[in-house]
Every structure is written in structure tokens, then in C-alpha cells.
Design a protein around this motif. Structure first.
Motif, PDB file in Angstrom:
ATOM      1  N   ALA A  23       0.570  -1.115  -0.308  1.00 53.44           N
ATOM      2  CA  ALA A  23       0.301  -0.025   0.383  1.00 53.44           C
ATOM      3  C   ALA A  23       0.625   1.208   0.135  1.00 53.44           C
ATOM      4  N   ALA A  24       0.799   1.931  -0.873  1.00 53.92           N
ATOM      5  CA  ALA A  24       2.063   3.392  -0.594  1.00 53.92           C
ATOM      6  C   ALA A  24       0.632   4.424  -1.366  1.00 53.92           C
ATOM      7  N   SER A  25       1.422   5.735  -0.619  1.00 57.04           N
ATOM      8  CA  SER A  25       0.798   6.380  -1.114  1.00 57.04           C
ATOM      9  C   SER A  25       1.746   8.201  -1.089  1.00 57.04           C
ATOM     10  N   GLY A  26       1.148   9.384  -1.151  1.00 59.27           N
ATOM     11  CA  GLY A  26       1.868  10.734  -1.851  1.00 59.27           C
ATOM     12  C   GLY A  26       2.054  10.747  -3.106  1.00 59.27           C
ATOM     13  N   PHE A  27       2.265  10.150  -3.830  1.00 62.12           N
ATOM     14  CA  PHE A  27       2.179  10.054  -5.020  1.00 62.12           C
ATOM     15  C   PHE A  27       1.743  11.627  -5.668  1.00 62.12           C
ATOM     16  N   THR A  28       2.131  11.891  -6.653  1.00 62.21           N
ATOM     17  CA  THR A  28       1.821  13.344  -6.564  1.00 62.21           C
ATOM     18  C   THR A  28       1.375  13.332  -8.049  1.00 62.21           C
ATOM     19  N   SER A  29       2.429  12.322  -9.011  1.00 53.74           N
ATOM     20  CA  SER A  29       1.631  11.797 -10.232  1.00 53.74           C
ATOM     21  C   SER A  29       1.786  10.489 -10.984  1.00 53.74           C
ATOM     22  N   ASP A  30       1.261  10.298 -11.853  1.00 57.39           N
ATOM     23  CA  ASP A  30       1.688   8.512 -12.728  1.00 57.39           C
ATOM     24  C   ASP A  30       2.888   8.391 -13.027  1.00 57.39           C
ATOM     25  N   ARG A  31       3.389   9.514 -13.073  1.00 54.00           N
ATOM     26  CA  ARG A  31       5.020   9.498 -13.199  1.00 54.00           C
ATOM     27  C   ARG A  31       6.413   8.423 -12.136  1.00 54.00           C
ATOM     28  N   TYR A  32       5.657   7.868 -11.621  1.00 54.98           N
ATOM     29  CA  TYR A  32       6.202   6.726 -10.760  1.00 54.98           C
ATOM     30  C   TYR A  32       6.758   4.865 -11.273  1.00 54.98           C
ATOM     31  N   VAL A  33       7.535   4.564 -10.877  1.00 56.15           N
ATOM     32  CA  VAL A  33       8.165   3.197 -11.209  1.00 56.15           C
ATOM     33  C   VAL A  33       7.659   2.510  -9.458  1.00 56.15           C
ATOM     34  N   ILE A  34       7.032   1.567  -9.654  1.00 54.84           N
ATOM     35  CA  ILE A  34       7.291   0.738  -8.004  1.00 54.84           C
ATOM     36  C   ILE A  34       7.489  -0.569  -8.192  1.00 54.84           C
ATOM     37  N   GLY A  35       8.827  -1.159  -7.730  1.00 55.44           N
ATOM     38  CA  GLY A  35       9.204  -2.518  -7.751  1.00 55.44           C
ATOM     39  C   GLY A  35       9.100  -2.927  -6.232  1.00 55.44           C
ATOM     40  N   TRP A  36       9.137  -4.129  -6.694  1.00 55.66           N
ATOM     41  CA  TRP A  36       9.263  -5.743  -5.386  1.00 55.66           C
ATOM     42  C   TRP A  36      10.589  -6.340  -6.018  1.00 55.66           C
ATOM     43  N   PHE A  37      11.648  -6.280  -4.570  1.00 53.91           N
ATOM     44  CA  PHE A  37      13.269  -6.487  -3.796  1.00 53.91           C
ATOM     45  C   PHE A  37      12.788  -7.660  -3.116  1.00 53.91           C
ATOM     46  N   ARG A  38      13.918  -8.177  -2.462  1.00 57.87           N
ATOM     47  CA  ARG A  38      14.320  -9.093  -1.716  1.00 57.87           C
ATOM     48  C   ARG A  38      15.622  -8.788  -1.537  1.00 57.87           C
ATOM     49  N   GLN A  39      15.382  -9.619  -0.399  1.00 61.48           N
ATOM     50  CA  GLN A  39      16.463  -9.836   0.827  1.00 61.48           C
ATOM     51  C   GLN A  39      16.897 -10.628   1.431  1.00 61.48           C
ATOM     52  N   ALA A  40      17.570 -11.650   0.710  1.00 61.88           N
ATOM     53  CA  ALA A  40      17.605 -12.878   1.777  1.00 61.88           C
ATOM     54  C   ALA A  40      19.160 -12.990   2.667  1.00 61.88           C
ATOM     55  N   PRO A  41      18.892 -13.635   3.843  1.00 59.44           N
ATOM     56  CA  PRO A  41      20.408 -13.455   4.468  1.00 59.44           C
ATOM     57  C   PRO A  41      21.221 -14.583   4.275  1.00 59.44           C
ATOM     58  N   GLY A  42      22.140 -13.125   4.245  1.00 62.63           N
ATOM     59  CA  GLY A  42      24.085 -13.047   3.714  1.00 62.63           C
ATOM     60  C   GLY A  42      23.391 -12.929   2.512  1.00 62.63           C
ATOM     61  N   LYS A  43      23.005 -12.050   1.608  1.00 66.83           N
ATOM     62  CA  LYS A  43      22.926 -11.590   1.141  1.00 66.83           C
ATOM     63  C   LYS A  43      23.031 -10.543   0.119  1.00 66.83           C
ATOM     64  N   GLU A  44      22.982 -10.065  -1.104  1.00 64.41           N
ATOM     65  CA  GLU A  44      23.431  -8.536  -1.207  1.00 64.41           C
ATOM     66  C   GLU A  44      20.648  -8.472  -2.205  1.00 64.41           C
ATOM     67  N   ARG A  45      20.245  -6.930  -1.909  1.00 58.92           N
ATOM     68  CA  ARG A  45      19.561  -7.166  -2.071  1.00 58.92           C
ATOM     69  C   ARG A  45      19.198  -6.788  -3.931  1.00 58.92           C
ATOM     70  N   GLU A  46      18.462  -7.543  -4.164  1.00 57.90           N
ATOM     71  CA  GLU A  46      18.111  -7.895  -5.298  1.00 57.90           C
ATOM     72  C   GLU A  46      16.396  -7.617  -5.964  1.00 57.90           C
ATOM     73  N   GLY A  47      16.223  -7.134  -7.019  1.00 61.41           N
ATOM     74  CA  GLY A  47      15.212  -6.546  -7.943  1.00 61.41           C
ATOM     75  C   GLY A  47      14.145  -8.245  -8.236  1.00 61.41           C
ATOM     76  N   VAL A  48      12.925  -8.074  -7.911  1.00 60.95           N
ATOM     77  CA  VAL A  48      11.987  -9.011  -8.500  1.00 60.95           C
ATOM     78  C   VAL A  48      11.278  -8.356  -9.603  1.00 60.95           C
ATOM     79  N   SER A  49      10.876  -7.661  -9.349  1.00 60.53           N
ATOM     80  CA  SER A  49      10.100  -7.093 -10.510  1.00 60.53           C
ATOM     81  C   SER A  49       9.755  -5.352 -10.362  1.00 60.53           C
ATOM     82  N   CYS A  50       9.279  -4.970 -11.474  1.00 60.92           N
ATOM     83  CA  CYS A  50       8.800  -3.733 -11.269  1.00 60.92           C
ATOM     84  C   CYS A  50       7.874  -3.176 -12.617  1.00 60.92           C
TER      85      CYS A  50
END
Length: 137
Positions: A23-50
Motif C-alpha cells: 500500500a503506497a501513498s504520497g504520489f503526485t503524478s502517474d510518473r512513478y515506477v514501483i518495484g518489489w525487491f528482496r534480501q535473503a540472509p547473507g545476500k545482497e538485495r536484488e530486484g524481483v519485479s517492477c
């Protein structure tokens, strides 16, 4: 200022499914990208989908293609509010991670969520607190 809040995480057996919500709020226009990311234990954060704020899928990481689906609830969305989901099917133990939702104002000419998923998050400015997903028998 954007605010994002994830929910829907939990414990699931291998092969099972979960649906995460952001649930996201505070946008001021439609010009945004939203993404899902994940970080597993001991690993770097990585993108999942956008996805674009208008609901167009931008990309999925290769190791979730065909298993995960990102979507936007256009019936409820407004310029200011946005709810996005991540439907995760055929879950594997390696999907265990903290999952984050993030958003950023879209800059013209920049290709978001391309290349190595480990780099996708570098340009995202607003992040949620994350929700734990554990895949285990």
C-alpha cells in the motif's frame, strides 16, 4: 513524501503460494515506477519485479519469471494512492527473504529495472519496511 507498507508475508511450504501487498501513498503524478525487491540472509538485495504506476509491467528477474506475477489494483488506485501485489507461486526455499516494496519518480530516458537485478534498487528513493517470506517444510 512517499510512504509504502508491505503485508502478506509468512511461512509457506515449498511449492506453495503467497500474495504480498504494498500500500503506497504520497504520489503526485502517474510518473512513478514501483518495484518489489528482496534480501535473503547473507545476500545482497536484488530486484524481483517492477511496474509503472499506470500498471504496465516493466520487468521480472529471470529466476521468478513464470512463477511470480506483479499487478496493480487499478480499480482502487488514484493519483495519490496505489496498491500493488506480488503473487508468488511454486515457491522454493531460495525465495526465502525479506521482501520490500519501493518506488521512485520516473526519469525520462532511463531504463528502470534492466540489467542485473542486483542493481535495480540503486535508483529507488522510497522504501517500505519489508515483510518476511519463509519457504520451508
Amino acid at each position: 513524501q512517499l510512504q509504502l507498507e508491505e503485508s502478506g508475508g509468512g511461512l509457506v511450504q515449498p511449492g506453495g503460494s503467497l500474495r504480498l501487498s504494498c500500500a503506497a501513498s504520497g504520489f503526485t503524478s502517474d510518473r512513478y515506477v514501483i518495484g518489489w525487491f528482496r534480501q535473503a540472509p547473507g545476500k545482497e538485495r536484488e530486484g524481483v519485479s517492477c511496474i509503472s504506476k499506470s500498471g504496465d509491467i516493466i520487468n521480472y528477474a529471470d529466476d521468478v519469471k513464470g512463477r511470480f506475477t506483479m499487478s496493480s489494483d487499478n480499480a482502487k488506485n488514484t493519483v495519490y494512492l496505489q496498491t500493488v501485489y506480488l503473487q508468488m507461486n511454486s515457491l522454493k526455499s531460495e525465495d526465502t527473504a525479506v521482501y520490500y516494496c519501493a518506488a521512485t519518480l520516473r526519469r525520462l530516458g532511463y531504463f528502470y529495472c534492466s540489467g542485473s537485478p542486483g542493481t535495480w534498487g540503486m535508483v529507488f528513493r522510497s522504501w517500505g519496511q519489508g515483510t518476511q517470506v519463509t519457504v520451508s517444510s
